[in-house]
Each structure stands twice: as structure tokens, then as C-alpha cells.
Design an enzyme around this catalytic site. Structure first.
Site, PDB file in Angstrom:
ATOM      1  N   ASP A  46       0.829  -1.472  -0.037  1.00  0.00           N
ATOM      2  CA  ASP A  46      -0.166  -0.097  -0.030  1.00  0.00           C
ATOM      3  C   ASP A  46       0.628   1.235  -0.284  1.00  0.00           C
ATOM      4  O   ASP A  46       0.106   2.297   0.480  1.00  0.00           O
ATOM      5  CB  ASP A  46      -0.546  -0.133   1.697  1.00  0.00           C
ATOM      6  CG  ASP A  46      -1.693  -1.229   1.612  1.00  0.00           C
ATOM      7  OD1 ASP A  46      -2.002  -1.462   2.351  1.00  0.00           O
ATOM      8  OD2 ASP A  46      -1.964  -1.883   0.721  1.00  0.00           O
ATOM      9  N   GLU A 225     -11.211   0.221  -3.829  1.00  0.00           N
ATOM     10  CA  GLU A 225     -10.679   0.774  -2.668  1.00  0.00           C
ATOM     11  C   GLU A 225      -8.918   1.605  -3.241  1.00  0.00           C
ATOM     12  O   GLU A 225      -9.086   1.310  -4.487  1.00  0.00           O
ATOM     13  CB  GLU A 225     -10.173  -0.594  -1.854  1.00  0.00           C
ATOM     14  CG  GLU A 225      -9.009  -1.535  -2.149  1.00  0.00           C
ATOM     15  CD  GLU A 225      -9.163  -3.154  -1.436  1.00  0.00           C
ATOM     16  OE1 GLU A 225      -9.366  -2.894   0.324  1.00  0.00           O
ATOM     17  OE2 GLU A 225      -7.710  -3.101  -1.184  1.00  0.00           O
TER      18      GLU A 225
HETATM   19  O1  AHR Z   1      -3.044  -3.753   3.609  1.00  0.00           O
HETATM   20  C1  AHR Z   1      -4.493  -3.806   4.329  1.00  0.00           C
HETATM   21  C2  AHR Z   1      -5.428  -3.663   3.703  1.00  0.00           C
HETATM   22  O2  AHR Z   1      -5.959  -4.395   2.138  1.00  0.00           O
HETATM   23  C3  AHR Z   1      -5.130  -1.857   2.822  1.00  0.00           C
HETATM   24  O3  AHR Z   1      -5.465  -1.012   2.931  1.00  0.00           O
HETATM   25  C4  AHR Z   1      -6.624  -2.217   1.883  1.00  0.00           C
HETATM   26  O4  AHR Z   1      -5.730  -1.386   0.347  1.00  0.00           O
HETATM   27  C5  AHR Z   1      -5.815  -3.742   1.032  1.00  0.00           C
HETATM   28  O5  AHR Z   1      -6.917  -4.797   0.667  1.00  0.00           O
END
Ligand code: AHR
Length: 473
Positions: A46, A225
Site C-alpha cells: 500500500d 479501494e
Molecule cells: O494492506 C491492508 C489493506 O488491504 C489495505 O488497506 C487495502 O487496500 C488492502 O486490501
């Protein structure tokens, strides 16, 4: 009912229960730039990388333990790989901020450093994925030396699973974009946008931008997301991540005209296909959760995470090897981003245009080398140390087991890489500066000759002929 505490299973379960969520290269006659290598930073998922006006690159991201917020900085992208990393804040011993800490982003808001992140409570059980968005704030001008403390919780439109927030400014207004599960919509998360009034409060009713409905958005789980914004060529491009966090994870993209009312969901067009996906060729799996930055020469860079393997044991969320990766971001003729494919491990590849012809590139079709157009990956060549000291080999990222080699007849094509001295001599080229910022690749097997472009073909030309000058693009 025993829930498999994968975050996605958990959300899907509760949804069913109730509506409750590095080779230095001369980039100029005087400048030697360390070349970034992928993976850039191991086990930082991320990742957000941005270049601040203090001349530093800042990197933050999720750590495998999901227990702390970290930050590192470097004067170069390559330097992020070994930069000192500081822990800004650790999750608490109890309460809503004592469990998972996910996907931080650092932003400078009205002169204050603010780091947004998603957090949940500890203690196991069904509540461990009660994830909400929070922020910490720095008391000083330097985010690496200041003291950080909790600013508070984001006041979201619903009290439900929300994460992966980002902030951007457009036409003098600041916006917040985030992922959230909306009561009444059977998905893990959708994307929302609203003006930001204060760091943690919205200045208007949120607009729902997209719900995952396409087949590549709902593989394993229904997910939209990790939004990231790129403003280029009169448009706003919003990338986002979709599907389960294993090899099915990929990037989608929404596009809006920069003059449009970006609070109107109708102003945004969703790409019907994913723009960035797993590559068996380059062995990068589950590329996603991206951000955008620029390299030291101001050229667009895509930042993302991805694994080196497809098969995962257990819940992907707890597999630690989503490494930070970067690569150049190019543009199609229509001005939209061309993400290409994940370029794979090793030094970042370059594209080479004949000097004076920015519309053509060194490329290949199968084992035929040529100079012309072609899909982005067929024009991206990775340079690895060659047999001859100071030389390199050139391999297209989409045929990594092949490299350019001079045939016995003097022709140049792609051949499957071998380790014998004869082949390596035919496949080694010495990269040297040429006039007007160009570069030249002298053939180790023919020191008086260099790679040349002639009528759409790649040939060997006289060492200093104009046809042997290439511009790096
Ligand atoms: O890496 C943790 C979470 O997993 C992140 O916030 C999200 O983008 C992913 O799916």
C-alpha cells in the site's frame, strides 16, 4: 457461527447477518543517477511515495505486522530502498486503535503534516475488522523528527468499514476520497468523494463514485479501494484497486474531465477493463494499491505493491510479501495513462527513440528487433551488466529470457540468453553519451559499430553515425 477471520470473509459474513463494514547510470554528461531496482522496498504494501518541495521523496506503507506507522525519505527514488525508516506511531494497548494499522498516507494540510490510516480494535473475535479511518498529526515542520499524536477519527457518512483515504487538490479545492462499505449495498467497499472541510470532516455530502460490479472487480470479494489521483492532459485519472488481495488484485481507473463537476458521479467514466494486472511473464502478482509520483527528471512514476509468486498459503492479507515497486508511467496517444504491465524485478527498464523521432521506439515483434511502434512492454528494455566490463545486455521486459545479440551475419535480433562467452560477447553493448543528450550502444563484438536505426529496422551502424544516437524516453 465461526467466521474465518479473513477481513473479506468477515465483511461478507456480517453483510449476510445484518447491514451493520540499484547501477548508477549517466543521465547527463555530469549527473550519475542511481538506478532504482524492483522490488524497491520489501514488505511495504500500500506504498505512498511522493516528492515534496523540500527535494525529498517520502515513503510510507503498511508493515506486515500491521502494528505501526512508519516513514522513510531519500533524495532519490533508488535511495528509498535503504533509507532509514522511522516509526512515527504504534497502535495502542487497547481500544479502537489497538489492532490492525493499514495503508497510511502522508499529506501536508494547511502547513501541518497529517498521516491518515485505517485502524481497528485488537482482541480477536468478530470485531477485529471494525476498521475506521483516523489521522495522526506532527507538531513540527519535519515529519521525520517531529512528535506525532492522534488527531482523531474521520467523520464518515456511516459508521461502517472504511479505509484507504487519500487527499488531493483540484482547482483550489481540497477533496477527500476513500473506500467504505455502505449500508444496503452488498459489497466490501465502494469509492466516495467529498470536499474536505477540516482534516477529519467533510464539507459537503459525499458522492458515491463507483461500486464494484464488473467481473474483474468482484473476484473473491467485491472491492473498490485504494484510490489515487493523477491530473494530466486536462483530465483527472483516479486509479483504484479491485478484487481479493491475492493474484486477482488489479487496478481499475475512473476518468473525469478537469473542467467537469467532479462531485457529480456522472462526470467519471470507468475503464471497462482493468488497467494493470498480474503478469506471469514478469512474475508480478496482485499489483495494486498504487500511488503516483515523479522521478528525479520529473517523469511520471507509478508506485504499487506486488508479490513475486502467485500461490499464497492462508489468508493473503497475512502474507507479508507485497513489496513496493515502481515503474515509469507513459501515456497513450489520447493522453490517458498507459500502465503497461508490471515490469518485474531488477533495474527499471528504459525506452529508446531514434534521436529526432520521438514517435518511434526500439521494439520487438517476437525475436525480430525493430524501430517503430508497438505495445508498451515490447519497447521497454532492461539493461543488465554485460560480459565486458562497463557493458550491458538489453532485454525486453515482456521476453525477459531473451536479449539483443549481433548475429554472425551482422544483423541484430533477440536471442535466448546463454551464459557462454561467445553469446555474451555478441549480446554486450557499451552505453555511452552521444551528442544532445542522446546515448549510443557500441557493440562489444564490433567496437567500431553501434546499434542503429534504419528504415524501421535495428542494424549495426558506423560507430558515430547519426543513426546510432538514441534518446532515452
Ligand atoms: O494492506 C491492508 C489493506 O488491504 C489495505 O488497506 C487495502 O487496500 C488492502 O486490501
Amino acid at each position: 457461527m465461526i467466521l474465518n477471520l479473513s477481513r473479506r470473509n468477515f465483511i461478507a459474513g456480517t453483510a449476510a447477518l445484518s447491514a451493520v463494514p540499484a547501477i548508477a547510470r549517466a543521465t547527463s554528461p555530469t549527473a550519475l543517477q542511481p538506478i532504482a531496482q524492483n522490488p524497491l522496498v520489501r514488505q511495504r504494501a500500500d506504498a505512498q511515495v511522493f516528492r515534496h518541495d523540500d527535494g525529498y521523496y517520502y515513503l510510507t506503507g503498511s508493515v506486515p505486522e500491521y502494528d505501526r506507522l512508519v516513514l522513510r525519505r531519500s533524495r532519490t527514488l533508488a535511495g528509498l530502498a535503504t533509507a532509514e525508516e522511522r516509526v512515527l506511531w504504534r497502535h495502542l494497548a487497547s481500544g479502537p486503535l489497538s489492532g490492525f494499522i493499514w495503508a497510511p498516507e502522508l499529506h501536508l494540510i494547511d502547513g501541518k503534516w497529517v498521516m491518515y490510516f485505517a485502524a481497528g480494535p485488537s482482541g480477536g473475535g468478530e470485531d477485529v475488522f471494525r476498521i475506521r479511518t483516523y489521522a495522526i498529526v506532527c507538531d513540527g515542520a519535519d515529519p521525520m523528527t517531529g512528535n506525532w499524536s492522534v488527531l482523531g477519527q474521520f467523520q464518515a457518512p456511516w459508521d461502517s468499514f472504511n479505509l484507504d483515504s487519500t487527499v488531493f487538490e483540484h482547482r483550489g479545492k481540497r477533496y477527500f476520497v476513500w473506500a467504505q462499505r455502505e449500508p444496503g449495498i452488498e459489497t466490501n467497499s465502494n469509492l466516495y468523494i467529498a470536499p474536505l472541510a477540516t482534516p477529519l470532516t467533510l464539507g459537503a455530502k459525499a458522492t458515491r463514485l463507483t461500486v464494484p460490479t464488473l467481473d474483474w472487480e468482484i473476484r473473491g470479494f467485491k472491492v473498490a479501494e485504494a484510490p489515487a489521483i493523477l491530473a494530466r492532459n486536462g483530465r483527472l485519472f483516479m486509479s483504484y484497486s479491485a478484487s481479493a488481495t491475492d493474484a486477482r488484485y488489479c487496478l481499475g481507473m475512473l476518468t473525469a474531465d478537469a473542467d467537469a463537476d467532479i462531485m457529480d458521479a456522472g462526470a467519471w467514466t470507468k475503464s471497462p477493463q482493468p488497467v494493470f494486472t498480474t503478469s506471469e511473464v514478469t512474475k508480478v502478482y496482485g499489483p495494486g494499491h498504487n500511488s503516483f509520483t515523479v522521478d528525479e527528471e520529473g517523469r511520471d512514476i507509478l508506485v504499487y505493491h506486488g508479490r513475486d509468486y502467485r500461490a499464497i498459503t492462508g489468508d493473503p492479507l497475512f502474507d507479508p510479501n507485497r513489496h513496493t515497486r515502481i515503474q515509469r508511467l507513459y501515456y497513450k496517444a489520447d493522453g490517458s495513462p498507459d500502465f503497461g504491465i508490471p515490469v518485474g524485478n531488477g533495474p527499471l527498464p528504459d525506452r529508446f527513440s531514434p534521436a529526432g523521432r520521438r514517435d518511434a521506439y526500439l521494439a520487438h515483434e517476437g525475436t525480430r528487433a525493430l524501430v517503430g511502434q508497438g505495445a508498451l512492454p515490447s519497447t521497454q528494455f532492461r539493461q543488465m551488466p554485460g560480459r565486458i566490463s562497463g557493458s550491458v545486455t538489453l532485454s525486453p521486459v515482456d521476453m525477459p529470457d531473451y536479449c539483443l545479440a549481433v548475429g554472425q551475419d551482422g544483423s541484430v535480433g533477440l536471442e535466448k540468453a546463454e551464459t557462454n562467452a561467445g553469446f555474451l560477447r555478441r549480446a554486450s553493448f557499451v552505453r555511452r553519451p552521444a551528442p544532445d543528450g542522446a546515448v549510443r550502444f557500441t557493440a562489444a563484438a564490433h567496437p567500431d559499430k553501434a546499434l542503429a536505426h534504419r528504415d524501421g529496422a535495428l542494424v549495426l551502424g558506423a560507430g558515430n553515425d547519426a543513426s546510432t544516437a538514441w534518446l532515452v524516453s
